[in-house]
Motif scaffolding. Structure first.
Motif, PDB file in Angstrom:
ATOM      1  N   LEU A  74       0.827  -1.196   0.000  1.00  0.00           N
ATOM      2  CA  LEU A  74       0.000   0.000   0.000  1.00  0.00           C
ATOM      3  C   LEU A  74       0.864   1.248   0.000  1.00  0.00           C
ATOM      4  N   GLY A  75       0.704   2.047  -1.033  1.00  0.00           N
ATOM      5  CA  GLY A  75       1.375   3.335  -1.128  1.00  0.00           C
ATOM      6  C   GLY A  75       0.366   4.432  -0.862  1.00  0.00           C
ATOM      7  N   GLU A  76       0.408   5.467  -1.698  1.00  0.00           N
ATOM      8  CA  GLU A  76      -0.489   6.605  -1.501  1.00  0.00           C
ATOM      9  C   GLU A  76      -1.936   6.314  -1.882  1.00  0.00           C
ATOM     10  N   LYS A  77      -2.152   5.572  -2.986  1.00  0.00           N
ATOM     11  CA  LYS A  77      -3.524   5.435  -3.465  1.00  0.00           C
ATOM     12  C   LYS A  77      -3.723   4.153  -4.258  1.00  0.00           C
ATOM     13  N   ALA A  78      -4.923   3.575  -4.087  1.00  0.00           N
ATOM     14  CA  ALA A  78      -5.374   2.438  -4.888  1.00  0.00           C
ATOM     15  C   ALA A  78      -6.859   2.629  -5.158  1.00  0.00           C
ATOM     16  N   GLU A  79      -7.263   2.492  -6.426  1.00  0.00           N
ATOM     17  CA  GLU A  79      -8.673   2.558  -6.813  1.00  0.00           C
ATOM     18  C   GLU A  79      -9.007   1.299  -7.600  1.00  0.00           C
ATOM     19  N   ILE A  80     -10.117   0.672  -7.240  1.00  0.00           N
ATOM     20  CA  ILE A  80     -10.519  -0.588  -7.864  1.00  0.00           C
ATOM     21  C   ILE A  80     -11.989  -0.478  -8.252  1.00  0.00           C
ATOM     22  N   GLY A  81     -12.310  -0.796  -9.508  1.00  0.00           N
ATOM     23  CA  GLY A  81     -13.705  -0.711  -9.922  1.00  0.00           C
ATOM     24  C   GLY A  81     -13.913  -1.067 -11.373  1.00  0.00           C
ATOM     25  N   VAL A  82     -14.801  -0.331 -12.034  1.00  0.00           N
ATOM     26  CA  VAL A  82     -15.106  -0.519 -13.449  1.00  0.00           C
ATOM     27  C   VAL A  82     -15.126   0.847 -14.131  1.00  0.00           C
ATOM     28  N   ALA A  95     -11.371   9.130 -15.316  1.00  0.00           N
ATOM     29  CA  ALA A  95     -12.667   8.480 -15.539  1.00  0.00           C
ATOM     30  C   ALA A  95     -13.020   7.489 -14.447  1.00  0.00           C
ATOM     31  N   LEU A  96     -12.035   6.860 -13.845  1.00  0.00           N
ATOM     32  CA  LEU A  96     -12.310   5.759 -12.917  1.00  0.00           C
ATOM     33  C   LEU A  96     -13.153   6.183 -11.726  1.00  0.00           C
ATOM     34  N   HIS A  97     -12.945   7.371 -11.217  1.00  0.00           N
ATOM     35  CA  HIS A  97     -13.651   7.755  -9.991  1.00  0.00           C
ATOM     36  C   HIS A  97     -14.656   8.892 -10.170  1.00  0.00           C
ATOM     37  N   ASP A  98     -15.028   9.213 -11.396  1.00  0.00           N
ATOM     38  CA  ASP A  98     -15.914  10.370 -11.585  1.00  0.00           C
ATOM     39  C   ASP A  98     -17.399  10.059 -11.417  1.00  0.00           C
ATOM     40  N   GLY A  99     -17.801   8.785 -11.343  1.00  0.00           N
ATOM     41  CA  GLY A  99     -19.197   8.438 -11.153  1.00  0.00           C
ATOM     42  C   GLY A  99     -20.046   8.540 -12.416  1.00  0.00           C
ATOM     43  N   GLN A 100     -19.430   8.917 -13.521  1.00  0.00           N
ATOM     44  CA  GLN A 100     -20.121   8.997 -14.815  1.00  0.00           C
ATOM     45  C   GLN A 100     -19.475   8.071 -15.839  1.00  0.00           C
ATOM     46  N   GLN A 101     -18.155   8.002 -15.825  1.00  0.00           N
ATOM     47  CA  GLN A 101     -17.403   7.154 -16.746  1.00  0.00           C
ATOM     48  C   GLN A 101     -16.776   5.956 -16.044  1.00  0.00           C
ATOM     49  N   GLY A 102     -16.763   5.992 -14.722  1.00  0.00           N
ATOM     50  CA  GLY A 102     -16.179   4.916 -13.952  1.00  0.00           C
ATOM     51  C   GLY A 102     -16.638   4.981 -12.505  1.00  0.00           C
ATOM     52  N   GLY A 127     -28.100  -7.855 -14.461  1.00  0.00           N
ATOM     53  CA  GLY A 127     -29.522  -7.826 -14.176  1.00  0.00           C
ATOM     54  C   GLY A 127     -29.850  -7.506 -12.726  1.00  0.00           C
ATOM     55  N   ASP A 128     -28.837  -7.207 -11.927  1.00  0.00           N
ATOM     56  CA  ASP A 128     -29.050  -6.945 -10.507  1.00  0.00           C
ATOM     57  C   ASP A 128     -29.181  -5.447 -10.242  1.00  0.00           C
ATOM     58  N   ILE A 129     -29.892  -5.128  -9.184  1.00  0.00           N
ATOM     59  CA  ILE A 129     -29.862  -3.766  -8.652  1.00  0.00           C
ATOM     60  C   ILE A 129     -29.608  -3.944  -7.172  1.00  0.00           C
ATOM     61  N   PRO A 130     -28.496  -3.500  -6.664  1.00  0.00           N
ATOM     62  CA  PRO A 130     -27.454  -2.722  -7.330  1.00  0.00           C
ATOM     63  C   PRO A 130     -26.625  -3.563  -8.305  1.00  0.00           C
ATOM     64  N   ASN A 131     -26.064  -2.879  -9.305  1.00  0.00           N
ATOM     65  CA  ASN A 131     -25.233  -3.545 -10.318  1.00  0.00           C
ATOM     66  C   ASN A 131     -23.846  -3.878  -9.800  1.00  0.00           C
ATOM     67  N   HIS A 148     -26.894   1.774 -10.482  1.00  0.00           N
ATOM     68  CA  HIS A 148     -27.117   1.680 -11.926  1.00  0.00           C
ATOM     69  C   HIS A 148     -25.842   1.982 -12.704  1.00  0.00           C
ATOM     70  N   VAL A 149     -25.288   0.966 -13.310  1.00  0.00           N
ATOM     71  CA  VAL A 149     -24.168   1.109 -14.243  1.00  0.00           C
ATOM     72  C   VAL A 149     -24.627   0.443 -15.520  1.00  0.00           C
ATOM     73  N   ARG A 150     -24.673   1.183 -16.593  1.00  0.00           N
ATOM     74  CA  ARG A 150     -25.145   0.641 -17.867  1.00  0.00           C
ATOM     75  C   ARG A 150     -24.070   0.778 -18.932  1.00  0.00           C
ATOM     76  N   GLY A 151     -24.123  -0.123 -19.878  1.00  0.00           N
ATOM     77  CA  GLY A 151     -23.200  -0.040 -20.999  1.00  0.00           C
ATOM     78  C   GLY A 151     -22.036  -1.001 -20.873  1.00  0.00           C
ATOM     79  N   GLU A 152     -21.059  -0.793 -21.724  1.00  0.00           N
ATOM     80  CA  GLU A 152     -19.913  -1.691 -21.834  1.00  0.00           C
ATOM     81  C   GLU A 152     -18.781  -1.223 -20.925  1.00  0.00           C
ATOM     82  N   VAL A 153     -18.705  -1.831 -19.737  1.00  0.00           N
ATOM     83  CA  VAL A 153     -17.669  -1.461 -18.781  1.00  0.00           C
ATOM     84  C   VAL A 153     -16.614  -2.556 -18.683  1.00  0.00           C
ATOM     85  N   TYR A 154     -15.440  -2.144 -18.227  1.00  0.00           N
ATOM     86  CA  TYR A 154     -14.289  -3.025 -18.084  1.00  0.00           C
ATOM     87  C   TYR A 154     -13.791  -2.952 -16.640  1.00  0.00           C
TER      88      TYR A 154
END
Length: 192
Positions: A74-82, A95-102, A127-131, A148-154
């Motif tokens: 663990l250093g200064e920062k780690a972000e994990i998501g889609v 994009a990762l942490h903006d809540g619109q693109q990630g 198909g779940d809520i929450p996604n 709600h996360v829609r579309g093609e995420v990675y």
């Protein structure tokens, strides 16, 4: 003239044929990434060092996918998501942490207090809520849930300030049990 006819192949040939190996399934790898991010693939997962963001090369297409990220150092920062795929790899970190693109769960001053050795599980259900749900060492992080996360995420990660991550996509790389009906993230198979 004599002929010998057989309706079945000899047993020895049948046994040899039955033991042919199945074709290997494709594996999830790192796709787009920052130039300052180093990637090393091992049997224990994908080891990430350096600084910057990365996307997996596999879009989440299945109904219920799961993967894990272990905090190796663990250093200064780690972000994990889609995140959605970005045309420029330099835009991934924003994009990762903006809540619109990630969407992500993160360490650092505004995030969760991660520690070395912690395992962050990510469960994404089409198909779940929450996604999108996150787990810290097998326990749900309710405040990080995204409805709600829609579309093609990675799958996506960001690391900085000496952080090292191990990204695991295979069941044998998971430290925690897979929740509910989720399965490991699987790349699509080529049909031709």
């Amino acid at each position: 003239m004599q002929f010998i006819l057989r309706c079945c192949r000899p047993r020895q040939q049948a046994e040899e044929t039955d033991q042919q190996p199945l074709s290997q399934l494709p594996k999830v790898k790192v796709g787009k990434r920052a130039a300052t991010l180093k990637v090393k693939t091992t049997e224990n997962g994908i080891h990430l060092t350096g600084s910057g963001a990365a996307l997996a090369n596999t879009m989440v297409e299945q109904d219920a996918a799961y993967w894990e990220v272990r905090i190796a150092k663990l250093g200064e920062k780690a972000e994990i998501g889609v995140a959605y795929e970005r045309p420029k790899k330099e835009d991934l970190a924003d994009a990762l942490h903006d809540g619109q693109q990630g969407w992500c769960v993160s360490s650092g001053p505004a995030g969760k207090p991660f520690e070395e050795g912690d395992v962050i599980g990510v469960a994404f259900g089409q198909g779940d809520i929450p996604n999108l749900r996150f787990f810290l060492n097998g326990q749900a992080i309710d405040e990080a849930t995204v409805k709600h996360v829609r579309g093609e995420v990675y799958p996506a990660v960001f690391l900085d300030g000496g952080t090292e991550l191990k990204w695991g996509f295979e069941p044998e790389q998971f430290a925690q049990p897979i929740p509910g009906r989720f399965t490991e993230l699987r790349p699509p198979r080529q049909m031709l």
